[in-house]
Scaffold this active site. Structure first.
Site, PDB file in Angstrom:
ATOM      1  N   MET A 126      10.284  -6.459   5.168  1.00  0.00           N
ATOM      2  CA  MET A 126      10.390  -6.989   6.523  1.00  0.00           C
ATOM      3  C   MET A 126      11.712  -7.699   6.804  1.00  0.00           C
ATOM      4  O   MET A 126      11.747  -8.778   7.408  1.00  0.00           O
ATOM      5  CB  MET A 126       9.212  -7.924   6.806  1.00  0.00           C
ATOM      6  N   HIS A 139       8.189   3.694   9.215  1.00  0.00           N
ATOM      7  CA  HIS A 139       7.858   2.790  10.322  1.00  0.00           C
ATOM      8  C   HIS A 139       6.594   3.283  11.007  1.00  0.00           C
ATOM      9  O   HIS A 139       6.428   4.488  11.233  1.00  0.00           O
ATOM     10  CB  HIS A 139       9.023   2.739  11.318  1.00  0.00           C
ATOM     11  N   GLN A 178      -1.684   8.383   7.196  1.00  0.00           N
ATOM     12  CA  GLN A 178      -0.622   9.385   7.314  1.00  0.00           C
ATOM     13  C   GLN A 178       0.658   8.931   6.616  1.00  0.00           C
ATOM     14  O   GLN A 178       1.382   9.755   6.049  1.00  0.00           O
ATOM     15  CB  GLN A 178      -0.349   9.702   8.787  1.00  0.00           C
ATOM     16  N   SER A 232       0.828  -1.211   0.000  1.00  0.00           N
ATOM     17  CA  SER A 232       0.000   0.000   0.000  1.00  0.00           C
ATOM     18  C   SER A 232       0.861   1.260   0.000  1.00  0.00           C
ATOM     19  O   SER A 232       0.507   2.268  -0.626  1.00  0.00           O
ATOM     20  CB  SER A 232      -0.969  -0.002   1.180  1.00  0.00           C
TER      21      SER A 232
END
Length: 204
Positions: A93, A112, A176, A16
């Site tokens: 990851m 993060h 955000q 995303s």
């Protein structure tokens, strides 16, 4: 603006954040291109997002590499093949080794889902809720040899609500992320981000 800095995006999952970068390029906010999208998992949805956008998409399957060194060498080989100048981690990851970091010194970004240095690692939302803090958010930072420990570029705070679950908090933080990550890339390409030790300054 520097059209010569080509992006290389590394992702492990649904992609995303990758999609927010693709959208920002298509709407003219980010004035460059993604040279290649790399994943470490063949089932990663990020591969499909890249292909739909006409971007070369390559899986370097970690399970098929006998060592971490071999895996990272293949990543670097692909990034250099596509003349990548800025590596963007978008839900990738894996912790990168000093070898990889030094190949792209101060040219690797990560986002993060917490306000670093608090709640680093793979389970930020779970840890935030367990600790009971009232504010979380997201952080864009340069990548160094540690885990979520590089110089911080930009942060956005998000309130933690009393009835939040990992899913609801994650969704609000992700909104955000999709705003500030393309913004940081835009600023980087414009030469407005400067690093001095742990301190990052951004030109007006």
């Amino acid at each position: 603006m520097n059209n010569q800095i080509i992006l290389g995006v590394l992702a492990s999952g649904r992609g995303s954040d990758l999609q927010s970068i693709i959208d920002a390029i298509e709407n003219g906010q980010i004035k460059t291109k993604i040279g290649v999208v790399l994943t470490d998992k063949p089932e990663a949805m990020a591969l499909e997002r890249a292909r739909k956008a006409g971007i070369p998409a390559v899986c370097v399957d970690r399970k098929k590499c006998s060592t971490k060194e071999e895996f990272e060498q293949k990543l670097v080989e692909q990034l250099k093949k596509y003349n990548v100048g800025l590596v963007v981690l978008a839900g990738f990851m894996r912790i990168l080794s000093p070898y990889f970091v030094n190949e792209f010194k101060n040219c690797i970004l990560n986002i993060h889902p917490s306000l670093l240095p608090s709640f680093g690692g793979a389970h930020a939302h779970r840890d935030v809720l367990a600790y009971g803090v009232k504010v979380s958010g997201c952080t864009v930072h340069f990548v160094d040899e540690g885990m979520d420990s590089g110089p911080i570029i930009m942060q956005k705070a998000v309130p933690v609500l009393d009835d939040d679950t990992e899913e609801t908090l994650s969704a609000r933080v992700l909104e955000q992320e999709h705003i500030i990550y393309p913004k940081v890339i835009e600023l980087y390409l414009a030469g407005k981000i400067h690093v001095n030790g742990r301190h990052v300054t951004i030109d007006d």
